[in-house]
Every structure is written in C-alpha cells, then in structure tokens.
Design a protein around this motif. Structure first.
Motif, PDB file in Angstrom:
ATOM      1  N   GLU A  72       0.825  -1.203   0.000  1.00 22.24           N
ATOM      2  CA  GLU A  72       0.000   0.000   0.000  1.00 22.24           C
ATOM      3  C   GLU A  72       0.864   1.260   0.000  1.00 22.24           C
ATOM      4  N   THR A  73       1.937   1.255   0.803  1.00 21.32           N
ATOM      5  CA  THR A  73       2.854   2.393   0.827  1.00 21.32           C
ATOM      6  C   THR A  73       3.515   2.590  -0.528  1.00 21.32           C
ATOM      7  N   LEU A  74       3.917   1.466  -1.151  1.00 21.07           N
ATOM      8  CA  LEU A  74       4.531   1.543  -2.468  1.00 21.07           C
ATOM      9  C   LEU A  74       3.561   2.095  -3.500  1.00 21.07           C
ATOM     10  N   ALA A  75       2.283   1.702  -3.383  1.00 21.64           N
ATOM     11  CA  ALA A  75       1.281   2.198  -4.328  1.00 21.64           C
ATOM     12  C   ALA A  75       1.109   3.710  -4.200  1.00 21.64           C
ATOM     13  N   HIS A  76       1.076   4.207  -2.945  1.00 28.17           N
ATOM     14  CA  HIS A  76       0.958   5.655  -2.734  1.00 28.17           C
ATOM     15  C   HIS A  76       2.177   6.388  -3.285  1.00 28.17           C
ATOM     16  N   SER A  77       3.362   5.836  -3.050  1.00 25.64           N
ATOM     17  CA  SER A  77       4.581   6.465  -3.548  1.00 25.64           C
ATOM     18  C   SER A  77       4.595   6.497  -5.070  1.00 25.64           C
ATOM     19  N   THR A  78       4.145   5.399  -5.666  1.00 25.20           N
ATOM     20  CA  THR A  78       4.091   5.342  -7.126  1.00 25.20           C
ATOM     21  C   THR A  78       3.107   6.370  -7.675  1.00 25.20           C
ATOM     22  N   ARG A  79       1.960   6.511  -6.992  1.00 25.85           N
ATOM     23  CA  ARG A  79       0.961   7.488  -7.447  1.00 25.85           C
ATOM     24  C   ARG A  79       1.525   8.916  -7.379  1.00 25.85           C
ATOM     25  N   ARG A  80       2.239   9.220  -6.286  1.00 26.01           N
ATOM     26  CA  ARG A  80       2.827  10.545  -6.171  1.00 26.01           C
ATOM     27  C   ARG A  80       3.869  10.772  -7.254  1.00 26.01           C
ATOM     28  N   ALA A  81       4.658   9.749  -7.533  1.00 27.83           N
ATOM     29  CA  ALA A  81       5.674   9.869  -8.582  1.00 27.83           C
ATOM     30  C   ALA A  81       5.031  10.098  -9.945  1.00 27.83           C
ATOM     31  N   LEU A  82       3.929   9.376 -10.213  1.00 25.60           N
ATOM     32  CA  LEU A  82       3.239   9.553 -11.494  1.00 25.60           C
ATOM     33  C   LEU A  82       2.630  10.951 -11.606  1.00 25.60           C
ATOM     34  N   ASP A  83       2.086  11.452 -10.496  1.00 24.85           N
ATOM     35  CA  ASP A  83       1.532  12.806 -10.515  1.00 24.85           C
ATOM     36  C   ASP A  83       2.624  13.834 -10.793  1.00 24.85           C
ATOM     37  N   ALA A  84       3.804  13.591 -10.210  1.00 28.80           N
ATOM     38  CA  ALA A  84       4.912  14.515 -10.434  1.00 28.80           C
ATOM     39  C   ALA A  84       5.412  14.437 -11.878  1.00 28.80           C
ATOM     40  N   LEU A  85       5.381  13.227 -12.454  1.00 30.97           N
ATOM     41  CA  LEU A  85       5.836  13.065 -13.826  1.00 30.97           C
ATOM     42  C   LEU A  85       4.874  13.716 -14.815  1.00 30.97           C
ATOM     43  N   GLN A  86       3.609  13.809 -14.433  1.00 35.22           N
ATOM     44  CA  GLN A  86       2.643  14.480 -15.292  1.00 35.22           C
ATOM     45  C   GLN A  86       2.851  15.989 -15.135  1.00 35.22           C
ATOM     46  N   LEU A  87       3.825  16.513 -15.865  1.00 36.22           N
ATOM     47  CA  LEU A  87       4.276  17.879 -15.649  1.00 36.22           C
ATOM     48  C   LEU A  87       3.164  18.897 -15.872  1.00 36.22           C
ATOM     49  N   VAL A  88       2.513  18.824 -17.005  1.00 39.07           N
ATOM     50  CA  VAL A  88       1.509  19.830 -17.332  1.00 39.07           C
ATOM     51  C   VAL A  88       0.256  19.161 -17.889  1.00 39.07           C
ATOM     52  N   ARG A  89      -0.822  19.895 -17.808  1.00 39.53           N
ATOM     53  CA  ARG A  89      -2.071  19.464 -18.435  1.00 39.53           C
ATOM     54  C   ARG A  89      -2.479  20.545 -19.421  1.00 39.53           C
ATOM     55  N   VAL A  90      -2.836  20.160 -20.603  1.00 42.48           N
ATOM     56  CA  VAL A  90      -3.190  21.121 -21.650  1.00 42.48           C
ATOM     57  C   VAL A  90      -4.641  21.533 -21.494  1.00 42.48           C
ATOM     58  N   LEU A  91      -4.886  22.836 -21.556  1.00 39.47           N
ATOM     59  CA  LEU A  91      -6.241  23.386 -21.533  1.00 39.47           C
ATOM     60  C   LEU A  91      -6.592  23.785 -22.957  1.00 39.47           C
ATOM     61  N   GLY A  92      -7.734  23.315 -23.439  1.00 35.57           N
ATOM     62  CA  GLY A  92      -8.046  23.468 -24.853  1.00 35.57           C
ATOM     63  C   GLY A  92      -9.221  24.361 -25.188  1.00 35.57           C
ATOM     64  N   SER A  93      -9.623  25.228 -24.263  1.00 33.82           N
ATOM     65  CA  SER A  93     -10.745  26.133 -24.578  1.00 33.82           C
ATOM     66  C   SER A  93     -10.687  27.344 -23.657  1.00 33.82           C
ATOM     67  N   ARG A  94     -11.369  28.414 -24.073  1.00 29.48           N
ATOM     68  CA  ARG A  94     -11.442  29.614 -23.230  1.00 29.48           C
ATOM     69  C   ARG A  94     -12.072  29.303 -21.880  1.00 29.48           C
ATOM     70  N   GLN A  95     -13.094  28.428 -21.918  1.00 34.87           N
ATOM     71  CA  GLN A  95     -13.793  28.102 -20.674  1.00 34.87           C
ATOM     72  C   GLN A  95     -12.870  27.386 -19.695  1.00 34.87           C
ATOM     73  N   GLU A  96     -12.079  26.427 -20.213  1.00 37.23           N
ATOM     74  CA  GLU A  96     -11.142  25.724 -19.343  1.00 37.23           C
ATOM     75  C   GLU A  96     -10.092  26.666 -18.767  1.00 37.23           C
ATOM     76  N   ILE A  97      -9.598  27.577 -19.596  1.00 33.81           N
ATOM     77  CA  ILE A  97      -8.579  28.529 -19.131  1.00 33.81           C
ATOM     78  C   ILE A  97      -9.168  29.448 -18.070  1.00 33.81           C
ATOM     79  N   ALA A  98     -10.370  29.948 -18.302  1.00 37.60           N
ATOM     80  CA  ALA A  98     -11.014  30.828 -17.319  1.00 37.60           C
ATOM     81  C   ALA A  98     -11.270  30.093 -16.011  1.00 37.60           C
ATOM     82  N   GLN A  99     -11.710  28.820 -16.113  1.00 36.75           N
ATOM     83  CA  GLN A  99     -11.953  28.032 -14.911  1.00 36.75           C
ATOM     84  C   GLN A  99     -10.657  27.779 -14.149  1.00 36.75           C
TER      85      GLN A  99
END
Length: 341
Positions: free
Chosen positions: A98-125
């Motif tokens: 379970e600890t390893l799973a949490h650590s892996t999830r945090r590592a994956l979140d960190a590796l996901q550097l950016v998320r692309v926003l594809g509309s004015r509404q998403e950018i405003a939100q």
C-alpha cells in the motif's frame, strides 16, 4: 433398490451416524408400541430395550464426535501453524504494498508535468481555481492586460473580504524601451492583424500604454488595500509566454486564447517555474512601489496625478502624450476590458 444404491455410499461414509439414526428410529417405534406385544413382562422388556438402544446411540454419537475431532485436528494444526502464523507477515507485506502504491501514485503525478487546456472556458476556470484563497500571485508576460482586467482586482477583492495579506509580483516589458515595445507589437500583429478582445490592434504606442497602465494599476491597488504587498519589474526582453503562478497552480498561456498549460503546486514543473519567475523578477528593473505614499492617487486619478507619479518613480511618460493619452492609460489601468470575454 435404486434408492438403496444411491444411499449406500453415504451410509458407508457415515456408518456410525447411520446406525445411530436407525437405532433412534427403532427406539422411537418401541416407545410407542403397546406393552402387551412383549408378553406378560412387556413393560420391563420395553424399558430395557429402550435403555439399551439409548446407550448404544449415545456411544455412537460419542464415537462420531471423537472421529470428527480426530479429522479436524490436522486441519486446525495446519491453519494455526500455517496461515495464522504467517498472518502478521502477510499484513506487513500488505502495508508495504500500500505504501509503495501511494509512492508510485505521487511519482506519477509529479511526472505528469503539465495538463493542456483546450478552450477559453477551461482557461477561465483554471484561473478562477488559481485565484481561490491564494495568498500570492506571480506574473510574467507582455503588458499584463488580463492581469489588470481580472486577476489583480479579483485577488485583491478576495483578500479584502477575508482580511488577509496578499503578495503580488508583476514583470512586464519596459515601456520606456521603445524598440522593445515595437518588437512586441510586431510579434502580436504577425499572429493576428485584426482587433483583439479589447477592440484594438497592437501597435508600439498601445504596448507602451498597456505597460504604463500596469504600473499605474499596481500603485492604485497598493494605496487602496493596505495588506497588499505588490512589486513591479520592468523587463528588457520580451517573451512569447505569459506565466501566472498562485499558491496552488501555474498557468502558462500563449497568444492563442484557446490553448494553455497548467501544473499543480508541488510538481516538478511548478517548482522550477516558480524559481524561474523569482530569478527573472530579481533581474528586472524594479519600480519603486514603496513611494506609493509620496504620490497619492485619487479614486479616479487625474492627469496631473498620473503624470507626477511617473515622473517621481523614474519612468516618465513621453512628452508627446496629451491629456487624452494619460486618460487612456488611467482607463486601461482601472477599467481594462477582459480580453478573453
């Protein structure tokens, strides 16, 4: 015969139980039979038969119980010495997994550097979520049009409502560098030569006025809200990106109003952009915002107040500017339209 064949295997596996069951039926039949059937001493004979059969039944039941215990003993021993003995070890391993799973999830979140926003509404939100409860805001970009129109007023409004401190750092291009302003205007026109969301096209004069307006807006909001710690840096280089960084996220926008990138606080990309913005601000020419008390502004700044302000802080307005130009700068500073509305 068919019924006997089907029941024979069961009777063989459970002989003692089958015999006990048969005797119980016999005893029951004997108990309800009339005494006369057993002769003159039918009562005694009936009692003896029932008693003997009962003892036999009890003996068979005891035998069955002992046999079942003998069969269950190895199983209980196996369970006790095997699975139960290993249970603490297995639980420890489960906790490690379970600890390893949490650590892996945090590592994956960190590796996901950016998320692309594809509309004015998403950018405003995303901007709205970034402004929510933030205690600091860093901006680096061209002239800060959206910053003046939306970000700064709403952040100050939220801080005033909660009676909390707010730190703002702004870096825009230097309006006194006419050549740099011309390069930025040419860049914006090369992408689109039609009026933008404000209804204007990009010219060198507009770039200068937008940057002057950002400086004026910083002074005005600083005087208006005591708990606002605001700083403005004037950059000698232009950038094609606009960075907006709050306590919770980073938003990077470009000239396309429908495309942007965002990264949450704590990620690798967010932390490095935070460092980049800090170092860039330190290298920019600093506007002396600490002089805000020496050059007071009205709720509706007059042309004389605006002109004196820029003279006192060492960023004088061009001598060719008329009162109309100064009024235009004041309107851009305090009533700028949302360019993405």
């Amino acid at each position: 015969m068919a019924a006997l064949k089907r029941s024979a295997p069961w009777a063989a596996r459970n002989a003692d139980g089958a015999i006990a069951l048969g005797l119980a039926i016999v005893v029951g039949v004997l108990g309800i039979m009339p005494d006369e059937i057993f002769g003159p001493k039918g009562d005694e004979i009936q009692t003896q038969l029932v008693t003997a059969a009962t003892l036999v039944i009890l003996a068979l039941v005891a035998t069955a119980l002992l046999r079942d215990r003998a069969r269950q003993a190895p199983v209980e021993k196996t369970i006790t010495s095997g699975a139960l003995a290993e249970l603490p070890v297995r639980l420890a391993r489960l906790e490690q997994i379970e600890t390893l799973a949490h650590s892996t999830r945090r590592a994956l979140d960190a590796l996901q550097l950016v998320r692309v926003l594809g509309s004015r509404q998403e950018i405003a939100q995303s901007h709205a979520e970034a402004r929510k409860d933030t205690t600091r805001w860093s901006f680096k970009g061209g002239t800060g049009t959206y910053l003046r129109a939306v970000t700064l007023p709403k952040c100050v409004e939220a801080a005033r409502r909660d009676k909390r401190h707010l730190t703002v750092r702004i870096e825009v291009i230097d309006p006194s560098d006419k050549e740099l302003c011309a390069k930025y205007a040419n860049y914006r026109r090369s992408l689109s030569n039609v009026p933008d969301g404000t209804g204007e096209v990009w010219t060198t004069d507009r770039v200068r006025k937008e940057s002057y307006a950002t400086i004026l807006a910083a002074f005005w909001h600083r005087q208006d809200y005591t708990l606002l710690d605001i700083g403005v840096g004037l950059s000698s280089t232009m950038t094609t990106f606009r960075w907006d960084l709050s306590t919770t996220r980073l938003i990077m926008t470009v000239e396309d109003p429908n495309m942007a990138m965002t990264a949450l606080a704590g990620t690798f990309y967010y932390e490095n952009c935070d460092t980049e913005l800090r170092l860039s601000f330190e290298q920019a020419r600093r506007v002396p915002l600490e002089m805000y008390q020496d050059v007071p502004l009205s709720k509706e700044p007059t042309t004389e107040e605006v002109q004196e302000l820029f003279e006192r802080i060492g960023v004088p307005l061009p001598k060719t500017y008329s009162d109309r130009d100064i009024v235009e700068i004041a309107l851009k500073a305090l009533r700028a339209p949302d360019p993405y509305a």
